[in-house]
Design a protein around this motif. Structure first.
Motif, mmCIF file in Angstrom:
data_model
loop_
_atom_site.group_PDB
_atom_site.id
_atom_site.type_symbol
_atom_site.label_atom_id
_atom_site.label_comp_id
_atom_site.label_asym_id
_atom_site.label_seq_id
_atom_site.Cartn_x
_atom_site.Cartn_y
_atom_site.Cartn_z
ATOM 1 N N SER A 26 -11.687 12.492 -1.995
ATOM 2 C CA SER A 26 -12.368 12.886 -1.052
ATOM 3 C C SER A 26 -13.761 13.287 -1.827
ATOM 4 C CB SER A 26 -11.939 13.962 -0.402
ATOM 5 O OG SER A 26 -12.897 14.705 0.842
ATOM 6 N N LEU A 83 -6.037 8.042 11.399
ATOM 7 C CA LEU A 83 -7.206 8.534 10.715
ATOM 8 C C LEU A 83 -6.708 10.145 10.657
ATOM 9 C CD1 LEU A 83 -9.429 7.927 9.010
ATOM 10 C CD2 LEU A 83 -10.893 8.465 10.838
ATOM 11 N N PHE A 97 -4.505 1.777 9.539
ATOM 12 C CA PHE A 97 -5.376 2.504 8.476
ATOM 13 C C PHE A 97 -4.874 2.304 7.266
ATOM 14 C CE2 PHE A 97 -5.677 4.492 12.643
ATOM 15 C CZ PHE A 97 -7.060 4.612 12.893
ATOM 16 N N ILE A 98 -5.937 2.136 6.178
ATOM 17 C CA ILE A 98 -5.522 1.873 4.629
ATOM 18 C C ILE A 98 -6.454 2.638 3.966
ATOM 19 C CG2 ILE A 98 -5.362 0.313 2.741
ATOM 20 C CD1 ILE A 98 -5.096 -1.971 4.964
ATOM 21 N N GLN A 99 -5.973 3.860 3.433
ATOM 22 C CA GLN A 99 -6.927 4.453 2.387
ATOM 23 C C GLN A 99 -7.352 3.638 1.177
ATOM 24 O OE1 GLN A 99 -4.445 7.828 1.250
ATOM 25 N NE2 GLN A 99 -5.382 9.089 2.851
ATOM 26 N N ASN A 119 -8.137 7.698 -3.349
ATOM 27 C CA ASN A 119 -7.308 9.078 -3.189
ATOM 28 C C ASN A 119 -8.342 10.104 -3.502
ATOM 29 O OD1 ASN A 119 -7.626 8.777 -5.934
ATOM 30 N ND2 ASN A 119 -5.434 8.633 -6.465
ATOM 31 N N TYR A 127 1.059 -1.230 -0.017
ATOM 32 C CA TYR A 127 -0.054 -0.242 -0.085
ATOM 33 C C TYR A 127 0.731 1.281 -0.107
ATOM 34 C CZ TYR A 127 -4.128 -2.519 0.431
ATOM 35 O OH TYR A 127 -5.123 -3.617 0.327
ATOM 36 N N ALA A 167 -0.582 4.701 1.040
ATOM 37 C CA ALA A 167 -2.045 4.509 1.562
ATOM 38 C C ALA A 167 -2.166 3.893 2.954
ATOM 39 C CB ALA A 167 -2.708 3.480 0.439
ATOM 40 N N THR A 223 -11.544 5.183 4.103
ATOM 41 C CA THR A 223 -10.412 4.518 4.897
ATOM 42 C C THR A 223 -10.655 3.461 5.810
ATOM 43 O OG1 THR A 223 -9.244 6.936 5.139
ATOM 44 C CG2 THR A 223 -8.540 4.940 6.508
ATOM 45 N N GLU A 256 -10.099 1.073 8.871
ATOM 46 C CA GLU A 256 -9.453 0.942 10.084
ATOM 47 C C GLU A 256 -9.498 -0.452 10.531
ATOM 48 O OE1 GLU A 256 -9.948 2.260 14.787
ATOM 49 O OE2 GLU A 256 -10.931 3.505 13.158
#
Length: 124
Positions: free
Chosen positions: A61, A32, A54-56, A59, A24, A27, A69, A71
């Motif tokens: 918003s 958070l 935490f992994i996005q 990319n 990742y 990411a 994300t 968690e």
């Protein structure tokens, strides 16, 4: 408050965290992070073996919610016990029932022989 991890748990989590970082890259986050945080602050913080991780999931918003994300909250015995980590999805607009079904599906996928980070991140 840091959780005391056994040597065996520390080794296995270190291996999973290294795989997550390789897979990742940017990411994988230490927390958070609110949108106002700088990129430098984000990359200087270490990702704790104790979690949460935490992994996005993208990319972008959407609608000012922040970047979607995943968690992953880790029980102290993870990955050597049957107690499943807890997945939480942040910054998404989706039907609450579908979201709950997805979170349940992630937990149903749990097998203590398989690291959850990449498996769950890709499923989301």
């Amino acid at each position: 408050m840091a959780v005391e991890l056994s040597e065996e748990v520390t080794l296995r989590r270190s291996e999973e965290l290294a795989a997550l970082q390789a897979y990742y890259d940017d990411a994988l986050l230490p927390s958070l992070i609110p949108p106002s945080s700088s990129e430098d602050d984000r990359h200087q913080a270490a990702i704790a073996l104790e979690g949460p991780w935490f992994i996005q999931l993208g990319n972008l918003s959407l609608f000012g919610l922040g970047i979607p994300t995943l968690e992953i909250r880790l029980p102290s015995s993870y990955p050597f016990e049957n107690e499943c980590p807890i997945p939480i999805i942040h910054n998404v607009m989706m039907n609450p029932q579908i979201k709950e079904e997805l979170l349940q599906e992630l937990q149903d996928m749990y097998d203590m022989e398989i690291d959850v980070g990449i498996m769950w991140g890709e499923r989301c």
